[in-house]
Design an enzyme around this catalytic site. Structure first.
Site, PDB file in Angstrom:
ATOM      1  N   TYR A  97       0.821  -1.209   0.000  1.00 49.77           N
ATOM      2  CA  TYR A  97       0.000   0.000   0.000  1.00 49.77           C
ATOM      3  C   TYR A  97       0.855   1.259   0.000  1.00 49.77           C
ATOM      4  CZ  TYR A  97      -4.348  -2.539   0.782  1.00 49.77           C
ATOM      5  OH  TYR A  97      -5.449  -3.347   0.640  1.00 49.77           O
ATOM      6  N   GLU A 195       0.468 -29.540  17.672  1.00 47.96           N
ATOM      7  CA  GLU A 195      -0.344 -28.946  16.601  1.00 47.96           C
ATOM      8  C   GLU A 195      -1.552 -28.168  17.096  1.00 47.96           C
ATOM      9  OE1 GLU A 195      -1.807 -31.701  13.639  1.00 47.96           O
ATOM     10  OE2 GLU A 195      -3.037 -30.192  12.678  1.00 47.96           O
ATOM     11  N   ASP A 247      -1.863 -34.367  14.793  1.00 47.18           N
ATOM     12  CA  ASP A 247      -2.887 -35.355  14.452  1.00 47.18           C
ATOM     13  C   ASP A 247      -2.269 -36.441  13.568  1.00 47.18           C
ATOM     14  OD1 ASP A 247      -4.894 -33.987  15.799  1.00 47.18           O
ATOM     15  OD2 ASP A 247      -5.593 -32.926  14.017  1.00 47.18           O
TER      16      ASP A 247
END
EC number: 5.6.2.2
Lengths: 362, 362
Positions: A97, A195, A247
């Protein structure tokens, strides 16, 4: 400016100086960068991390398009050099920007991909990381809990923080640039990267960090750069083993992979971000069988991802082959929190101690 | 157990006791809960938050399916009551998995939607929040920076933390249950909730919290329950104005809406989570025009979302009508960080002070 900052600044100015030299020699200004396509990325067998190959591409001012690219690079170098001199920082999005305020319209970025790509080019060519340019990521680092006393250099002075005694239940929030952290003292035996937030909170509630002298690092899904960098520093500077607890599905193995081997996208940063010695603790497909965990069936995309991993150079070990083949055979996956089916203390009283012993960490 | 915990436990046991009473009266055991469909949710005009209407549904043991539901409720009540007695906590996901260890197979949950729904029913019927049952969310609360001294009750003892002097650049990490926080002392004039991490870091880097005595709360997108709860407590207990600073698009107006009015999904918690007095500071569509910000065009789904908001009871004010109609007219949206197109200090030197004065906060 610190030494690091002066050095980063000097390396940027050097880049710009090269263009002057080229002008003086009557050459068309140009910049050489490693080719950043998938075909030019290879696994460094020795260091076991992703690195760029030998192919390079040239950004040259011999076309209007090329000249415009170098103009943008020069404006960005000036902005970064000023930023370092003023000891300020900004995000990648702000840079994009901000370019709208540059008085040369040709130097303004068309989109954020362009400015992001340029900053990555500058990282690669100068050998300075984005963090050392004081470019902050949008993503926050996660949090740390454990027997570790640190000093963080902040804009407002130094802060001495013990990551168990001086923090709330939420732990110590990793700053965007973890190289502002100095390790003062610790009693840790190893680092456990976790995690999910639910499992991180379980370990903290059960006092696992206290009982086993563990630094618990919350990954929060795919880990931010700051989190991976700090993990690497724990390993390299404090000489602590790092284990990763996720997981039991192919996406989580990739999370492990990004901690251990880095990512293709940031191959130039592997040395700075990756911890190749990190070990995977679980959930292993073997655990699903051994502990009879509640599971979900593998979806088609899970199966595809596992098959991809079978040919992924990072997973070319006997261990991973065996685990991935077992998972394809049983057709199931399990979450970390599935260990709760054996009771809320099973993970800290049984599962982790057993696995850590097997792995030789305890 | 604290008074809160004993009370939560007593209210749970009361629920179970009702079934005994019903048995004794020869009635079929049943439980009355407000109907949780969209048609039974209304905006409480006075409090300006979402609440349930008068319709109720009955869970009754007069069918096998109904009896099984009540059985699960009783097992869950027992689990929660034990959890409170032992001063432990767990996540919704752990509860689901844990049910696999219950010896009555009929009481085990089929999927997590079922256990989540039951815990919500218990919240509504008992009038106790999930946090007071010691059910932790999966999502973490965000972080706070500002002139505020707090005491957090943790499992490991009390922690006194000043949210500027005792924390790193990352700030104070909100714990899962912010009701463990006691406010000791503060010099704050108002609370500024900020959507994106990049803007939060900009404000902290520029020392906005120091210069304007502001408590900066990072929302991190759609805010977690813990973040909304703490914001409400800042407003109610410290009597501080709350302003919300987001991107200028319809999805961000919804983030404001969830801070101010609560969400349809958790209408029963509005009193606990919503801050109806919260004000929207920007990015307003009017700012896009006034400050000539870099924009993106509205997508079709943006336009749809804006049109939905025009008929959403929460946005039925002259202010919101004007802003939303203006945005549909200009067909543009802008991000918070687009303010950087005026320079990195524009947001803290000009934009926020101007807006805060307009709103009467400064």
């Amino acid at each position: 400016m610190s030494t690091d900052e002066s050095q980063a600044r000097a390396q940027l100015i050097d880049l710009a100086a090269q263009f002057y030299d080229q002008f003086e020699l009557g050459e068309i200004p140009h910049m050489e960068v490693p080719t950043r396509s998938k075909s030019n990325i290879e696994l460094d067998e020795e260091a076991n991390v992703w690195v760029y190959g030998d192919r390079t591409s040239t950004r040259s001012a011999n076309s209007v398009r090329g000249a415009r690219k170098l103009l943008k690079a020069v404006f960005t170098i000036e902005f970064l050099a000023n930023q370092l001199e003023e000891d300020r920082s900004s995000t990648l999005r702000e840079l994009y920007y901000l370019s709208e305020s540059w008085d040369n319209e040709e130097a303004q970025f068309n989109d954020q991909d362009e400015s992001n790509g340029l900053v990555e080019d500058l990282e690669i060519v100068s050998g300075v990381t984005r963090e050392d340019f004081h470019m902050r990521p949008e993503e926050s680092g996660a949090k740390v809990m454990g027997p570790l006393h640190i000093r963080e250099q902040t804009k407002r002075g130094d802060r001495d923080i013990h990551c168990q005694l001086d923090v709330g239940q939420g732990g110590y929030q990793i700053p965007n640039n973890p190289d502002t952290i100095e390790f003062l003292d610790h009693d840790a035996e190893f680092v456990l990267c976790v995690e999910t937030g639910g499992m991180r909170d379980r370990l903290v509630e059960n006092g696992f960090d206290e009982e086993y002298d563990t630094i618990i690092v919350h990954l929060g899904g795919q880990p931010a750069r700051a989190t991976r960098r700090l993990t690497k520093r724990f390993h390299d500077e404090l000489d602590l083993p790092v284990v990763v607890f996720t997981d039991g599905d192919p996406w989580s193995y990739r999370i492990f992979g990004s901690v251990a081997y880095g990512s293709i996208k940031s191959a130039h940063l592997s040395e700075y971000l990756a911890t190749p010695e990190a070990q995977f603790i679980g959930i292993q497909p073997a655990d699903i069988v051994e502990y009879d965990l509640p599971t979900d069936p593998l979806s088609d995309s899970d199966v595809n991802a596992l098959e991809n991993e079978l040919t992924d150079p990072r997973f070319q070990t006997d261990y991973w082959k065996e685990q991935i083949e077992l998972q394809l055979e049983i057709g199931k996956k399990a979450e970390q929190q599935a260990l709760a089916s054996r009771g809320l203390d099973f993970v800290t009283d049984t599962y982790l101690p057993e696995r850590l012993e097997e792995m030789g960490v305890l």
